[in-house]
Each structure stands twice: as C-alpha cells, then as structure tokens.
Design an enzyme around this catalytic site. Structure first.
Site, PDB file in Angstrom:
ATOM      1  N   GLU A 121      -6.353  -4.557   8.238  1.00 48.02           N
ATOM      2  CA  GLU A 121      -5.125  -4.207   8.171  1.00 48.02           C
ATOM      3  C   GLU A 121      -4.469  -3.683   9.599  1.00 48.02           C
ATOM      4  OE1 GLU A 121      -3.740  -3.003   3.690  1.00 48.02           O
ATOM      5  OE2 GLU A 121      -4.457  -1.278   5.031  1.00 48.02           O
ATOM      6  N   CYS A 134      -0.806  -0.845  15.698  1.00 49.71           N
ATOM      7  CA  CYS A 134      -1.695  -0.037  15.583  1.00 49.71           C
ATOM      8  C   CYS A 134      -2.835  -1.090  14.945  1.00 49.71           C
ATOM      9  CB  CYS A 134      -1.513   0.846  14.381  1.00 49.71           C
ATOM     10  SG  CYS A 134      -3.074   1.924  13.759  1.00 49.71           S
ATOM     11  N   CYS A 141     -15.404   1.205   7.519  1.00 50.28           N
ATOM     12  CA  CYS A 141     -15.807   2.473   8.369  1.00 50.28           C
ATOM     13  C   CYS A 141     -16.982   3.262   7.894  1.00 50.28           C
ATOM     14  CB  CYS A 141     -14.535   3.244   8.615  1.00 50.28           C
ATOM     15  SG  CYS A 141     -14.856   4.607   9.901  1.00 50.28           S
ATOM     16  N   CYS A 145     -14.527  10.338   6.860  1.00 48.52           N
ATOM     17  CA  CYS A 145     -13.657  11.333   7.124  1.00 48.52           C
ATOM     18  C   CYS A 145     -12.990  11.670   5.676  1.00 48.52           C
ATOM     19  CB  CYS A 145     -12.725  11.306   8.016  1.00 48.52           C
ATOM     20  SG  CYS A 145     -13.343  10.997   9.867  1.00 48.52           S
ATOM     21  N   CYS A 148      -9.264  10.304   4.860  1.00 54.39           N
ATOM     22  CA  CYS A 148      -8.798   9.190   5.406  1.00 54.39           C
ATOM     23  C   CYS A 148      -9.188   8.200   4.468  1.00 54.39           C
ATOM     24  CB  CYS A 148      -9.633   8.771   6.477  1.00 54.39           C
ATOM     25  SG  CYS A 148      -9.035   7.263   7.398  1.00 54.39           S
ATOM     26  N   CYS A 381      -0.607   6.774   8.951  1.00 48.18           N
ATOM     27  CA  CYS A 381      -1.825   7.217   9.356  1.00 48.18           C
ATOM     28  C   CYS A 381      -2.733   7.718   8.172  1.00 48.18           C
ATOM     29  CB  CYS A 381      -1.608   8.296  10.355  1.00 48.18           C
ATOM     30  SG  CYS A 381      -3.167   8.972  11.028  1.00 48.18           S
TER      31      CYS A 381
END
Length: 402
Positions: A121, A134, A141, A145, A148, A381
């Site tokens: 994305e 962005c 990933c 985290c 997230c 975010c």
C-alpha cells in the site's frame, strides 16, 4: 464517505514463461552497462543512450519505448525486445473524504516471475503547502510493533529499488505529475504555490526501510537526482524504528532527513511497543541520533510519538521525553493512535494530547499534533496492511509448475 475504485484489469495469474529485465530502478551507469551487456550499444554510445533513457524514465515518466522520439527506431525496437519499463498494477485506489488517496499496488517477484504477485500500500496526502507520498519498502514487516497494523503481517520480501521507485512513478502518473499529465479533478490536489502534486516523499509505509538499506538507498538517490525526478533531499524523510548500524550511513550516503519511530521514554515500555529496542536500546539509538551526519537546527531529526491512552501519555513521560532528547536538534510529532481491527490500544483524549504537547513546547521543542488523515480508508499512520502473506514452498512450486 470514501470512494473505492477497482482498477485491476488483470484476470489471470497464469505463470510467466519468459521475463525481460526492467530498466526502472537502474542508475545512469547501470543503464549504460545494461545497454553494453545486451549488445544494444557500445561504450560511448551507451553513455549517451543511458542519458536519453534516464530522461525519458525519470523526467517524462515514459512507459513505452516508441515514445522516445530522440532514439532511432531500430534502437527503440531492440530496447523493447530486450527490456521492459514496468510499473505496478493498481489493484484498488481509494479516496478518503479528506482527499487522501491509498493505492494497493501489485508486483511480481523480479527474481522469480512464476511466483504469485505481492502487494503493498502507498498513500498520498495532499495539504495546503505540500503533497506527501508515503512509500513502502517491504512487503509486510518483521518488527511486530504492537500498536502497528503492518506489524501483524509477516515479511514476504524486500522490495527492489525499481519497485520502490515504481510506487512514486505510478503515483505521479495517477496524479498527472508528469509533463502533459492531467490531474484528477477533485479539488485542491496541487498545493498552492507548487507545480507538482508530489513535493515530499516519506519512507513511512510498509516495512522497515533500514532492513532493506541497499534498495532504499538506490531508489532515493535516483529520486533525488537533480537531472531526474529532482526531489529535494530536504523533502525526503526516512523513518526507522531504530536500526542503529544503518543510521550513520543513511546520513552520509543518502543524505536525507531522518525520523525515529520512538513512542516510549524507557526501555521497558519500548521493548513492548517497539521490540527492536531489545536489540538496540534507547541509549544506543539516541547516541546514533546525536551523531547523525549533518545534524543541525536547520536539519532536525523528527521523533514520532504515537499517543496511546494510559500507556505513554502522562505528564511525567512528556518531561522524560524532553530530558532524553536534550542536545539533539529535534521536532517531536505527536500522533494520535489510529485504531485498526484487533488493536489492544486506545487513542489518548485530545485534552491529554494537548497537555503533553504543551509540556514539550514549553521546553523549546516544536511538537505538532499530526492530524489523522485517511482513517476512513485505513490509510493513516500505522494502518497499512496488504493482503499478501508468506506462501509455502509447496504453493510456490505448484504455481511455478515444479
């Protein structure tokens, strides 16, 4: 109400039996080498042709060799027979009520063209004085985290330099940002006083950029080249969760702005929120920040701090944040937590965020509160996540016909 446009025109995922290498993501010397290796041009001519290709690819955004009018037709044909100028497929394009755009881009693995495609994305945020893209650096990933959404998706693979640049090129095409391009008529797309829709790049999408350092470096050096995309290095920001060994090389070799995904003022809490802290704790991370090449009041580090209700938003933590950053030219971005399905955190109340910001501001640090953008399309975010997942070897082999 958000608008979702399904732009996927590919109906088949049949194995690819032949593959031509892409020229997207190659530097000018690499373009010349590709031309000589393929026998299209000798050394002197290759350098000239490389400059022509560079201009067509990165200045004009050309995707068809036939449109390269200053290249002889026989050479154009050889180029088309040998190489491709690939862009990602657009699976979906969503437009938020606030003008934010989110694309789901699809790529094939350049090293394994018979493998299933992967998706990432990319988000465009228009503002009054800028337009920020962005960009993602990985599919999935590894950092997990806890606040997230992207961290809940396993790492599939790194993106190549061409795939990172492909996001920028495709976004510029969709936004009419190349010479002669037509911009979408949805109002306020082009920042006032700017000729470009995309003025800023942030490596804050899916993945940890410094775990894909070589490809990110190559892509950003091409994006910032003065005779190419010509994006100012002062308008390119790389965000890391704290891969300490690559922070100094980022400043010395890429020379872009640095952002640190901080989110906590002590190691115990940061170990939970940002588990990479167990490998490189706050003391090592902040020391690397103090030594960042070119650091000055004119070139501050941005520290990102997501505001989690009752977790990291107390007055005491605001004061400790100020103490930790003493001596580092810095700006502190306070980010209201953006919820996602299954999240175990809540967003700090506005009054608490304002109190936190007031303490930081009075200590002399700029601490803007980031206005959530694109929440209705999960483009804010910490909300990015594609549908790609790691495939088993059996599934990959089956698709490849092994």
């Amino acid at each position: 109400m958000s608008i979702a446009l399904n732009l996927d025109h590919s109906t088949s995922l049949r194995p690819v039996t032949a593959s031509r290498p892409s020229l997207i993501g190659l530097s000018k010397p690499q373009l010349a080498e590709a031309l000589t290796t393929s026998g299209i041009a000798a050394d002197k001519e290759a350098r000239m042709r490389a400059s022509q290709l560079w201009n067509w690819l990165y200045v004009n955004g050309t995707t068809d060799f036939d449109r390269m009018t200053n290249v002889a037709k026989p050479v154009r044909q050889k180029l088309a027979d040998t190489f491709i100028l690939d862009r990602p497929e657009i699976v979906t394009e969503q437009v938020s009520t606030d003008g934010t755009r989110k694309w789901l881009f699809r790529f094939r693995d350049p090293a394994n063209p018979n493998y299933p495609p992967v998706e990432v994305e990319t988000v465009y945020i228009p503002e009054q004085d800028r337009g920020t893209l962005c960009v993602s650096s990985q599919v999935g990933c590894t950092l997990t985290c806890s606040f997230c959404h992207t961290g809940t998706q396993k790492l599939v693979r790194n993106l190549t330099a061409g795939e990172i640049l492909g996001q920028i090129l495709m976004a510029r095409e969709r936004l009419g940002d190349f010479p002669g391009g037509v911009r979408p008529d949805d109002g306020g797309l082009v920042p006032s006083g700017e000729t470009r829709a995309i003025t800023n790049i942030v490596m804050m999408g899916m993945g940890e950029p410094l775990y894909n350092y070589d490809n990110v470096k190559q892509a950003l050096l091409i994006a910032s080249a003065g005779d190419g995309m010509s994006l100012s290095k002062r308008r390119i920001t790389l965000s890391t969760s704290g891969v300490v060994p690559y922070i100094e090389p980022t400043g010395r070799e890429i020379d872009v702005m640095l952002a640190i995904s901080l989110h906590a003022t002590n190691n115990d809490l940061r170990d939970v929120l940002v588990p990479i802290n167990k490998k490189w704790p706050l003391e090592e991370l902040l020391e690397a920040c103090r030594n960042y090449p070119g650091l000055s009041n004119a070139r501050r580090i941005t520290f990102e701090y997501v505001m989690l209700d009752g977790i990291n938003d107390s007055d005491a933590e605001a004061r400790e944040l100020v103490r930790l950053l003493a001596g580092i030219p810095a700006k502190i971005n306070l980010i209201p937590f953006n919820p996602w399905p299954g999240a175990n955190y809540g967003t700090s109340p506005s009054s608490r965020i304002e109190r936190f910001a007031d303490i930081v501001n009075k200590a002399g640090y700029a601490s803007p509160v980031r206005t959530p953008r694109g929440r209705d399309i999960f483009a804010a975010c910490g909300q990015l996540k594609s549908e790609s997942e790691r495939l088993s070897k059996k599934d990959r082999d089956a698709l490849a016909g092994v």
